[in-house]
Design an enzyme around this catalytic site. Sequence first.
Site, PDB file in Angstrom:
ATOM      1  N   ARG A 188       0.640  -1.253   0.106  1.00 32.44           N
ATOM      2  CA  ARG A 188      -0.117  -0.104  -0.044  1.00 32.44           C
ATOM      3  C   ARG A 188       0.781   1.438  -0.164  1.00 32.44           C
ATOM      4  O   ARG A 188       0.552   2.392   0.669  1.00 32.44           O
ATOM      5  CB  ARG A 188      -0.840   0.017   1.222  1.00 32.44           C
ATOM      6  CG  ARG A 188      -2.108  -0.920   1.097  1.00 32.44           C
ATOM      7  CD  ARG A 188      -3.036  -0.837   2.035  1.00 32.44           C
ATOM      8  NE  ARG A 188      -2.530  -1.367   3.295  1.00 32.44           N
ATOM      9  CZ  ARG A 188      -3.080  -0.913   4.674  1.00 32.44           C
ATOM     10  NH1 ARG A 188      -4.087  -0.154   4.538  1.00 32.44           N
ATOM     11  NH2 ARG A 188      -2.397  -1.187   5.531  1.00 32.44           N
ATOM     12  N   LYS A 222      -0.977   4.399  -1.023  1.00 33.28           N
ATOM     13  CA  LYS A 222      -1.775   5.229   0.140  1.00 33.28           C
ATOM     14  C   LYS A 222      -1.031   6.040   1.197  1.00 33.28           C
ATOM     15  O   LYS A 222      -1.201   7.153   1.412  1.00 33.28           O
ATOM     16  CB  LYS A 222      -2.677   3.943   0.961  1.00 33.28           C
ATOM     17  CG  LYS A 222      -3.029   4.462   2.284  1.00 33.28           C
ATOM     18  CD  LYS A 222      -3.676   3.143   2.962  1.00 33.28           C
ATOM     19  CE  LYS A 222      -4.088   3.625   4.577  1.00 33.28           C
ATOM     20  NZ  LYS A 222      -5.609   4.191   4.296  1.00 33.28           N
ATOM     21  N   GLU A 235     -32.039   6.435   7.236  1.00 30.42           N
ATOM     22  CA  GLU A 235     -31.328   7.804   7.280  1.00 30.42           C
ATOM     23  C   GLU A 235     -32.494   8.630   6.663  1.00 30.42           C
ATOM     24  O   GLU A 235     -33.250   8.589   5.571  1.00 30.42           O
ATOM     25  CB  GLU A 235     -30.169   7.654   6.312  1.00 30.42           C
ATOM     26  CG  GLU A 235     -29.364   8.929   5.950  1.00 30.42           C
ATOM     27  CD  GLU A 235     -28.368   8.609   4.966  1.00 30.42           C
ATOM     28  OE1 GLU A 235     -27.411   7.856   5.301  1.00 30.42           O
ATOM     29  OE2 GLU A 235     -27.997   9.549   4.324  1.00 30.42           O
ATOM     30  N   HIS A 271     -23.316  12.118   9.797  1.00 33.33           N
ATOM     31  CA  HIS A 271     -22.179  12.184   8.901  1.00 33.33           C
ATOM     32  C   HIS A 271     -21.322  13.488   8.893  1.00 33.33           C
ATOM     33  O   HIS A 271     -20.197  13.493   8.186  1.00 33.33           O
ATOM     34  CB  HIS A 271     -22.739  11.986   7.461  1.00 33.33           C
ATOM     35  CG  HIS A 271     -23.349  10.705   7.203  1.00 33.33           C
ATOM     36  ND1 HIS A 271     -24.711  10.706   7.091  1.00 33.33           N
ATOM     37  CD2 HIS A 271     -22.923   9.664   6.912  1.00 33.33           C
ATOM     38  CE1 HIS A 271     -24.950   9.538   6.985  1.00 33.33           C
ATOM     39  NE2 HIS A 271     -24.190   8.794   6.744  1.00 33.33           N
TER      40      HIS A 271
END
Length: 772
Positions: free
Chosen positions: A24, A27, A680, A709
Amino acid sequence: MTARSAAAAARSTVYGYPRQGPNRELKKAIEGYWKGRLTADALHATAAELRRGNWRQLAEAGIEEVPTGDFSYYDHVLDTTVMVGAIPRRHRAAVEADALDGYFAMARGTQDVAPLEMTKWFDTNYHYLVPELSPETVFTAHPAKQLAELGEALTLGLSARPVLVGPVTYLLLAKPAPGVPAGFDPLTLLDRLLPVYAEILADLRAAGAEWVQLDEPALVQDRTPAELDAAARAYRALGTLTDRPKLLVASYFDRLGDALPVLAKAPVEGLALDFTEAAAANLEALAAVGGLPGKRLVAGVVNGRNIWANDLEKSLATLGTLLGLTDRVDVAASCSLLHVPLDTAPERDIDAQILRWLAFARQKTAEVVTLAKGLALGTGAISGELAANRADLAARADSPLTRDPAVRARAAAVTDADTRRCQPYAERTAAQHAHLRLPLLPTTTIGSFPQTTELRTARADLRAGRIDSAGYEKLIRAEIGEVISFQEKTGLDVLVHGEPERNDMVQYFAEQLTGYLATQHGWVQSYGTRYVRPPILAGDISRPEPMTVRWTTYAQSLTSRPVKGMLTGPVTMLAWSFVRDDQPLADTARQVALALRDEVNDLEAAGTSVIQVDEPALRETLPLRAADHPAYLAWATEAFRLSTAGVRPDTQVHTHMCYAEFGDIVQAIDDLDADVISLEAARSHMRVARELAAHGYPREAGPGVYDIHSPRVPDAAEAAALLRKGLEAIPAERLWVNPDCGLKTRAWPETRTSLENLVTAARTVRAELSAS
Ligand code: GLN
Ligand code: ZN
């Protein structure tokens, strides 16, 4: 060309490769750049090194034509937005100031500017950034990234094929920019977009591309005649350009259906089709149009989105059939290998014999090469590979892991009665109300409380052996104690234990169920720099022992209010895992459902009166084509009911889903027969409540009044206003008060105040109701 010469010319290719690097690295480099620890130049250098590494790996494995342009710092649809100059107005200044920072601003937003919306890439677990277009959008060609990456591959002496999102799919994935009237259809911009593609194609040809691939996966979805017509127009226009490379139009994830004759007639040199799950339908449709004389057919016979070793003989048979239908057949994975982990080799925890059943990107590449060789030179040339493959498939089919007689017998014995509660809702609800004695407008949460750094550290310490399981257990119990006492103090009615012991809502259960495999390095890109390690549903599923009971009963021992048990439902367990390819999904779902049913029943026996089974993935798992929806919804809802229907009438079953758009599955939600559903709703101002009411939904519902959120704290007046809105659609006796979703991503301070406000709002509205 004869079938024989078509076979001899067979080449191997793939459409895309995992971007992250073996460890990774991508990333780490991107996040390092965001934190200011890495310069842009260092990031670019890491990226170029990873691309080179991928191409070398592909070439050394024998792939004869490598893809370019599939690499991305965040998302290939966002790259396409940049390529065609469709930068949203609000991001233009940032992009002009610094292309890289502007790119990341579009992806992630900044303090002042919202990012592009993100949504799922077809029915995969990859997410792309949605293009925002308007009648004023002016497209301009910016092929620099595509040209540079093509140049890099050509410099290595490779035969390379740039891969671009096709113009029709690009427009079909777009949505009207904020402020543009909803009636605006981005597809009306096609004639403006095509000249930009023409310019880019000419540039790629000038830079040395013999072929360019245009991905049109949107054409495997149901399309209107007008949309098919747009596809015909697009490829007539691009196909009749004089200065262009050869064009390969690629489809994947399903059958082309009505779009196949359209593309077959188009003046392009090649088509790529999915011959995995869609093989029969695509073969039939190909035969119906008389094959693809004169065209190159790229046959995706190696499944690019699951992790199972290919059945090489079956693939060779498909390839053999295709030879009769076109002049040139090449072999590929069905879609970009972006959707599978990189390599099985570093996996240490999976038994070596079982590891041979699996194929990640590297192994799939080898399969593609083997198949192309077999096609070109005959099966004699790959006899060793075929024998090994036959042995591995046989071992898998006969393994006690994939064939557990007890699990199979139990699944076969399931009757319709097992999937029905023993009393209808009207009678159950009376029993539940008598048993639970909740106030009007009961308050609850969705399950998780903040996952603090201490919790994550404790889990890492446990894994590393720095603490023992007794020490870990003590920490989790302390956390549960705090979560319970906070909820009591705040005045919530149905409490939760907070899920502190869960790393992830699927992985936690997968680790405890027999039949699931976990990888150590099987990372797959979910979006941007977020990677997940989906568990593998490898064998028959059973539950050796209870998975959640000790945490829930511990929480219940601390309070006299009801504590809700919390499980992940069968559909979501499948949706966020790699699934078996050797039996129908419905069979796997049924096995998982039976394991969960045992857990539900054990929770009840241990004194749990409210049990929630989450199904956030019910809607996202809908098949791409509407014709396939009824069969899916039938097994999905049956699996949910099978897991929940074994309880007494006075035990209240909850479910939870996190999306505000479910118009197309409201009947399925009804068919779950859950006593209470939380959804939601805060951002969409209770639209789901109105939709449930319009459907005549007969049971209890908690449309969220607190948007989890964002760290923003809703005040009590705001939550009360939403609640009153909910009451316009759902009668007070059936309305619950809860947040939109779990709180695991939130911090404690905002969670505390928000839930206090939520309880205040419920009390205010209750008082109004009793006064009137
Ligand atoms: N019970 C889960 C939680 O609260 C539900 C998560 C979800 O819906 N994605 O975290
Ligand atoms: Zn949710």
